[in-house]
Design an enzyme around this catalytic site. Structure first.
Site, short mmCIF file in Angstrom:
data_model
loop_
_atom_site.label_atom_id
_atom_site.label_comp_id
_atom_site.label_asym_id
_atom_site.label_seq_id
_atom_site.Cartn_x
_atom_site.Cartn_y
_atom_site.Cartn_z
CG HIS A 1 -0.49 -0.37 2.49
ND1 HIS A 1 -0.20 -1.67 3.28
CD2 HIS A 1 0.39 0.47 3.47
CE1 HIS A 1 0.43 -1.65 4.18
NE2 HIS A 1 0.61 -0.29 4.42
CB CYS B 1 -16.77 -9.18 29.76
SG CYS B 1 -15.18 -8.63 28.80
#
Length: 636
Positions: A67, A177
């Site tokens: 990239h 959680c």
């Protein structure tokens, strides 16, 4: 930005030729140019090559994602190429690359290329999907495969796209959680995978440490058949009013996804009726939670909000001692030098919020927002009154139920006074009463109990401390992030606040062992595990060294009878050895990253290695070699 929107048929080559890395990149840049995304392909090619010099973008498993970000990129785009015979791209696993995606991003696109890179990496983790892409010879099929996979993994990009496409989900879910790290995402993954297996469409909102992700929209909630809440902390519930709702612990989302989904499909789930306030007060009839379960959720709501203050502040305080000079003034150790004094001041300020935040959010979990201020004051009084961690716990619950009582008392007032209740009546009477409770009823006995416990711990001999270390270390591996694990960890935090640094050391080393023991076993005793398990084992090295015990959960779920005892034995050994060597730790989290802060570091490393190796060998003995793995191992 969806992957499929960035790909152009002119920028795809499904019959690429094996070549050098430079020639492969040149071909990919040519494809990008043919897509019309570049104003100067040579400048862009240099940008891509410059990125490669920083480190190979061959991510392994036959995939490379080079990239580049450059002003010559007109608009973000992707080019793709398949080299069926493979080519050397200096990949991280030293294997040939077959599948290439080149990402181009304009200079002003911020981190767009990183977002695309993340999405590509995620969908390309699927071995079967990669094989289909490499095997296809038709560009339209190639694009369709990517589109379907991206939709499957990420869903529609925006609410508008969902509405335009008419896409709805049969079921919705929310997972959360206390720490918002591992269990949250493991439960989401488990529910998604099981729903796919059962042919059910599902979207899961995760309430993690970084905030809510994949948030459920009003349109999705309206269209869904029901909602599964797998959470150990309170979440926003009013939005689900009038819908069938299952409320359960996050562990059930991990271990019992099929049962939860089937229960919803069977149409036996009661309709949820209530506001957030009613939900927090546990007054809605369909929750059907036990008293113990409710108390645990309220406690964990406080702990989850407290942890960032404890971890950030605790590590800064520990660093203050690390960077200070003890010889200048032993009585002022931690603040002798300007830099150390700065660290200790900032860390101490953050750490001082621990008890008020704990009590405040326990109270809020019980009685919603009106209880927050009352809980904060109770927690602060516990802090200044010597009641410490235990006092703050009691203050949080006392404040919560006190405000519930005030709500009932003031419910008889005229409706015209409704607006002054949360801003005047609840805080005034709540703070006044919690103050009296803390000063006259809770602080004196709890402070005396704390003093006795501190004296007991200080007077413990080596053998007694070793036994304590064995118990705490073993507890960290019993349920790996569940109530027993959290009980040991909160005991370590409470001891940390009173200067018992050896206890925190035993707790953390005990929590590091389960993932590391499993990782070692998957590496050294490969024939005990499938290829998928061995790959998951590699991630456990990172999780174990980072003190994320939850990394062991997938293995414990699959084979609890063998995995859990192996982990407990290793963790208990590590905790006991940590006490035996006199190891200390002033930081409440961090794993290997806070090892410079450990007292007796050599002994600590021995304890960690001994516990991990013990778990590894016990697991290897208990698990039998898989008879169908020999051929697979030859290939691997």
């Amino acid at each position: 930005m969806r992957i499929i929107d960035l790909l152009n048929e002119n920028g795809i080559d499904l019959n690429g030729k094996a070549a050098s890395k430079e020639a492969t990149i040149k071909r990919l840049v040519d494809l990008m140019d043919e897509s019309g995304n570049l104003t100067d392909k040579e400048t862009y090619r240099k940008a891509v090559m410059a990125r490669e010099e920083e480190g190979s973008t061959g991510i392994g498993e036959g995939v490379a994602i080079p990239h580049g970000k450059s002003p010559v990129v007109k608009e973000a785009g992707l080019a793709a190429m398949v080299v069926k015979e493979g080519t050397d791209f200096a990949a991280l696993d030293d294997e040939p690359a077959y599948l290439f995606f080149l990402i181009a991003a304009p200079e002003a696109a911020n981190n767009l290329h990183l977002e695309v890179l993340s999405r590509l990496s995620t969908i390309l983790m699927d071995e079967e999907f990669r094989a289909k892409l490499i095997a296809t010879t038709d560009i339209k099929t190639f694009l369709k495969l990517i589109d379907e996979k991206e939709q499957q993994k990420f869903g529609s990009e925006t609410k508008k796209e969902i509405q335009d496409s008419g896409r709805t989900y049969q079921l919705l879910a929310v997972t959360a959680c206390p720490t918002g790290i591992a269990h949250t995402y493991m439960a989401a993954e488990s529910l998604e995978n099981k729903a796919k297996e059962m042919g059910v469409t599902i979207k899961v909102e995760t309430n993690g440490s970084g905030g809510a992700k994949n948030v459920l929209t009003a349109a999705e909630i309206k269209a869904a058949d029901g909602i599964i809440i797998a959470a150990d902390t309170n979440i926003e519930m009013a939005r689900f009013n009038g819908k069938p709702v299952i409320r359960t612990k996050v562990a059930d989302g991990i271990h019992k996804p099929k049962e939860l989904i089937q229960e919803m499909l069977d149409g036996k789930v009661p309709i949820y009726h209530g506001t957030d306030e009613q939900s927090a007060a546990a007054s809605s009839s369909d929750e059907q939670e036990s008293a113990g379960r409710k108390i645990y959720k309220d406690l964990m709501n406080g702990v989850s909000h407290m942890l960032p203050f404890v971890i950030g502040g605790g590590i800064l305080i520990a660093l203050a001692f690390l960077f200070d000079d003890y010889s200048i003034n032993p009585a002022n150790f931690g603040s002798n030098t300007p830099f150390a004094a700065f660290l200790k001041q900032v860390g101490g300020t953050a750490f001082a919020f621990m008890l008020p935040v704990l009590a405040g959010y326990i109270a809020m979990s019980i009685a919603d927002r009106p209880a927050l201020a009352v809980g904060f004051v109770g927690g602060m009084l516990a802090n200044t009154g010597g009641a410490g961690f235990l006092g703050a716990l009691l203050a949080g619950f006392a404040a919560g139920y006190l405000v519930l009582g005030l709500k009932k008392v003031f419910s008889k007032l005229p409706a015209s006074l409704e607006g002054i209740k949360p801003i005047l009546l609840y805080p005034f009477f709540g703070i006044l009463i919690i103050g009296a409770l803390m000063v006259f009823a809770i602080n004196p006995p709890v402070a005396a109990l704390n003093a006795w416990l501190s004296m007991l711990l200080n007077n413990m001999g080596t053998s007694s401390k070793v036994i304590l270390g064995i118990i705490l270390g073993g507890m960290m591996a019993v349920d790996m992030g569940g109530p027993v694990n959290k009980a040991a960890y909160t005991f370590g935090l409470a001891s940390l606040a009173t200067g018992q640094y050896d206890i925190m050391a035993a707790v953390m080393v005990g929590g590091m062992v389960p993932p590391l023991g499993i990782a070692l076993c998957t590496t050294i005793f490969k024939n005990r595990f499938t290829k998928k398990e061995r790959e998951a084992g590699l991630a456990n090295y990172v999780m174990g060294l980072s003190f994320i015990t939850e990394g062991a959960i997938p293995f414990a779920s699959e084979d609890p009878i063998r995995v859990i005892p192996s982990c407990i034995i290793g963790s208990a050994l590590a905790g006991g050895l940590s006490m035996f060597f006199g190891c200390t730790l002033m930081a409440p989290h961090g794993g290997i990253f806070v090892f410079p802060l450990v007292g007796s570091p050599f002994g600590y490393v021995i304890a960690l290695l001994a516990g991990s190796v013990a778990s590894m060998f016990m697991l290897a003995v208990l698990k039998k070699p898989k008879t169908d793995q020999s051929e697979e191992l030859k290939i691997a």
